[in-house]
Design a protein around this motif. Structure first.
Motif, PDB file in Angstrom:
ATOM      1  N   TYR A 113       0.850  -1.198   0.000  1.00 40.82           N
ATOM      2  CA  TYR A 113       0.000   0.000   0.000  1.00 40.82           C
ATOM      3  C   TYR A 113       0.883   1.244   0.000  1.00 40.82           C
ATOM      4  CZ  TYR A 113      -3.414  -3.424   1.587  1.00 40.82           C
ATOM      5  OH  TYR A 113      -4.215  -4.529   1.692  1.00 40.82           O
TER       6      TYR A 113
ATOM      7  N   GLY B 272       0.465   5.826  -0.321  1.00 35.25           N
ATOM      8  CA  GLY B 272      -0.452   6.955  -0.373  1.00 35.25           C
ATOM      9  C   GLY B 272       0.330   8.250  -0.322  1.00 35.25           C
TER      10      GLY B 272
ATOM     11  N   ARG C  39      -4.030   7.536   3.025  1.00 37.35           N
ATOM     12  CA  ARG C  39      -5.046   6.991   2.129  1.00 37.35           C
ATOM     13  C   ARG C  39      -4.887   7.631   0.756  1.00 37.35           C
ATOM     14  NH1 ARG C  39     -10.444   8.701   3.871  1.00 37.35           N
ATOM     15  NH2 ARG C  39      -9.348  10.666   4.154  1.00 37.35           N
ATOM     16  N   ASN C  40      -5.507   7.025  -0.233  1.00 35.57           N
ATOM     17  CA  ASN C  40      -5.459   7.601  -1.576  1.00 35.57           C
ATOM     18  C   ASN C  40      -6.682   8.456  -1.855  1.00 35.57           C
ATOM     19  OD1 ASN C  40      -3.008   6.898  -3.069  1.00 35.57           O
ATOM     20  ND2 ASN C  40      -3.568   4.828  -2.449  1.00 35.57           N
ATOM     21  N   GLU C  41      -7.256   9.039  -0.839  1.00 39.97           N
ATOM     22  CA  GLU C  41      -8.388   9.943  -1.048  1.00 39.97           C
ATOM     23  C   GLU C  41      -8.321  11.056  -0.005  1.00 39.97           C
ATOM     24  OE1 GLU C  41     -11.867   7.499   1.282  1.00 39.97           O
ATOM     25  OE2 GLU C  41     -11.330   6.862  -0.743  1.00 39.97           O
TER      26      GLU C  41
ATOM     27  N   GLN D 202      -6.443   0.438   7.206  1.00 41.81           N
ATOM     28  CA  GLN D 202      -7.237   0.648   5.992  1.00 41.81           C
ATOM     29  C   GLN D 202      -7.931  -0.636   5.569  1.00 41.81           C
ATOM     30  OE1 GLN D 202      -5.628   3.269   2.916  1.00 41.81           O
ATOM     31  NE2 GLN D 202      -3.810   3.523   4.162  1.00 41.81           N
TER      32      GLN D 202
ATOM     33  N   GLY E 179     -10.732   9.409   8.110  1.00 36.23           N
ATOM     34  CA  GLY E 179     -11.002   8.231   7.269  1.00 36.23           C
ATOM     35  C   GLY E 179     -10.530   6.947   7.893  1.00 36.23           C
ATOM     36  N   ARG E 180     -10.206   6.959   9.176  1.00 38.22           N
ATOM     37  CA  ARG E 180      -9.778   5.736   9.874  1.00 38.22           C
ATOM     38  C   ARG E 180     -10.821   5.367  10.928  1.00 38.22           C
ATOM     39  NH1 ARG E 180      -4.263   4.720   8.043  1.00 38.22           N
ATOM     40  NH2 ARG E 180      -4.103   6.429   6.561  1.00 38.22           N
TER      41      ARG E 180
END
Ligand SMILES: Cc1cc2nc3c(=O)[nH]c(=O)nc-3n(C[C@H](O)[C@H](O)[C@H](O)COP(=O)(O)OP(=O)(O)OC[C@H]3O[C@@H](n4cnc5c(N)ncnc54)[C@H](O)[C@@H]3O)c2cc1C
Length: 475
Positions: A38, A40, A84-86, A437, A471-472
């Motif tokens: 992963y 990011g 993250r990728n967002e 994630q 986002g976690r």
């Protein structure tokens, strides 16, 4: 898009240019996970040297609405410590420079350490004072206390000493607005309202950045008795666990089980590792007793208990470590599983816990569930059996993985079917690694709306602008 140029300039002024990394090559080790699966984007990596600097970073980021991602040793097995990728690319606050052992109070059985201390360093410092810091895991040479606390790490000592939560007395935390909460108490009794440290333990940096901790120490066991044995199956291993608990009480310090395929991978991929027994049996257990005295007596107890188990037909074979070198060699096998699996292929690590009594049923049913998707797929089992925590790992060779039409969908399906079995057995999908994630979809799936709503209430109260590791944990 948020222009981070002024923020980077401010961070350099406040923390020092050498502590703020922005070049792609410099960022790379911090934005990719341990297994290289992963990645990011990050606005920068900042490496503060003290608590005041962490507070300054949080304030500067908050002023510009840029999220903050705390990072320890980046050994997470669930992509917990990388961006993250967002959403907006975060500033990674890497704690590695905060590695001071501030104080050891041997008489009180406590030590105060900064969050960036590597776990092994903490264990060694405690041992030098004839004390034990009891959390122990395969990544202990690189994971940090802050990461352990934020994931409530488990490991091989939980059967006796509990997980990280049970081994901490106090915390120092930087809150979302940059306030420093000093809760570094070294007390075993303190009933003055909410025990706030528990909000930050196991919440993966979503409520605050842990900058220091007061850890609980135990008397240092100097005598050990260790055996490696092959139980006939997981149900037999469970019965033998019961025999050890009855015979040895709190001296039982580890009870770790792996299956045959896992041992084969360790032997094949990690130089120097060998099968300790004559044959490659289906199941293998490492059991250890430890105390501050009575080494011979413990060795005799270990042997008697194994003989007792053998008389009941529960064991195929066993070997007792007769010296420290043998003991270390047997532990090395256990601690080599993650390295072996990384080299061997793609293991879809799961982190389920079920009631200890349900582990055999979990393994059997999860195997059926996985094989219903991919018949005869290799499965690795690495279980902290004494805690009911089984890493049940559907395993693909690199070639088999490359041939999959949709690897992400396969990974999700495998994890879900294993986690479903744990759920049916009243267990959890996340026992010790954290949610990270990879576990986020499972939070939405398994947690009740009431529980998620409570978590959101706490998150909103402590981090109203959602800037700490957004986002976690909470989908
Ligand atoms: C070989 C190997 C064996 C392992 N064995 C075990 C095992 O037996 N048991 C077990 O529980 N785990 C195990 N792990 C997983 C991992 O080592 C643990 O999750 C460990 O606790 C993570 O520590 P870290 O410092 O690397 O944290 P990181 O991976 O850097 O971060 C983990 C999470 O904590 C947050 N975080 C980190 N530092 C802070 C801080 N100071 N304040 C707030 N949040 C923070 C991060 O944002 C992230 O969400 C193993 C990993 C490897 C590679």
């Amino acid at each position: 898009m948020n222009d981070v140029t002024p923020l980077i300039a401010a961070l350099k002024t406040e923390i020092g240019a050498d502590a703020v990394l922005t070049d792609a090559a410099d960022l790379a080790p911090f934005t990719e996970d341990w297994r290289g699966r992963y990645k990011g984007p990050a606005a920068a990596v900042v490496q503060p040297s003290n608590t005041a600097q962490v507070a300054a970073i949080v304030r500067l980021c908050a002023a510009r609405g840029v999220p903050v991602l705390p990072q320890g040793g980046n050994t997470s097995l669930c992509a917990g410590a990388i961006p993250r990728n967002e959403g907006v690319a975060p500033v990674i606050v890497n704690l590695a420079r905060m590695r001071r052992i501030r104080h050891i109070d041997a008489a009180n059985g406590s030590m105060e350490v900064e969050a960036g201390c590597v776990l092994k360093t903490v264990q060694d410092a405690a041992a030098a004072e004839n004390r034990l810091y009891a959390v122990s895991l395969g990544a202990e040479g690189s994971c940090q206390i802050g990461g352990n606390l934020s994931t409530n790490a488990g490991g091989t000592g939980v059967v006796r000493y509990g997980n990280t939560r049970d081994n901490v007395l106090g915390l120092e935390v930087v809150l979302a607005d940059g306030t420093v909460w000093n809760g570094l108490r070294a007390l075993r009794k303190d009933n003055t309202g909410l025990d706030l440290k528990h909000l930050f333990i196991g919440t993966e940096g979503t409520l605050g950045i842990i900058t220091a901790a007061t850890l609980k120490l135990h008397p240092l066991p100097t005598q050990h008795a260790l055996a490696w044995f092959a139980p006939s199956d997981p149900a037999a291993a469970l019965q033998i666990l019961g025999l050890f608990q009855a015979a040895c009480g709190s001296r039982l310090s580890a009870f770790e089980m792996i299956n045959r395929r896992q041992l084969e991978l360790v032997i094949q991929h990690v130089p120097g590792r060998r099968n300790p027994l004559g044959e490659l049996h289906e199941w293998h257990v490492l059991v250890e007793l430890a105390d501050t005295s009575g080494g011979d007596e413990m060795a005799a107890l270990l042997q008697q208990t194994l003989e007792h188990a053998a008389e009941q037909g529960l064991i195929h074979d066993a070997i007792l470590a007769s010296n420290e070198t043998q003991r270390a060699t047997l532990w090395e096998i256990r601690h080599s599983v993650s390295e072996a699996n990384k080299k061997a292929g793609v293991g879809l690590t799961t982190d389920c816990a079920v009631p200890v009594s349900a582990v055999p049923a979990f393994i059997e049913r999860a195997t059926q569930a996985v094989h219903a998707i991919v018949p005869a797929l290799d499965i690795l089992v690495v279980a902290h059996l004494g805690d009911g925590n089984a890493h049940f790992i559907p395993f693909f060779t690199f070639d088999a993985w490359r041939e999959l039409a949709d690897p992400a969908a396969m990974a999700a399906a495998m994890r879900r079917c294993v986690n479903d079995v744990a759920h049916e057995l009243h267990g959890t999908f996340s026992a010790e690694h954290g949610v990270g994630q990879t576990g986020l979809p499972e939070m939405a799936h398994y947690k009740s709306p009431a529980e998620l709503a409570l978590m959101r209430t706490v998150k909103t109260a402590l981090d109203p602008r959602n800037l700490l590791n957004p986002g976690r944990l909470i989908p």
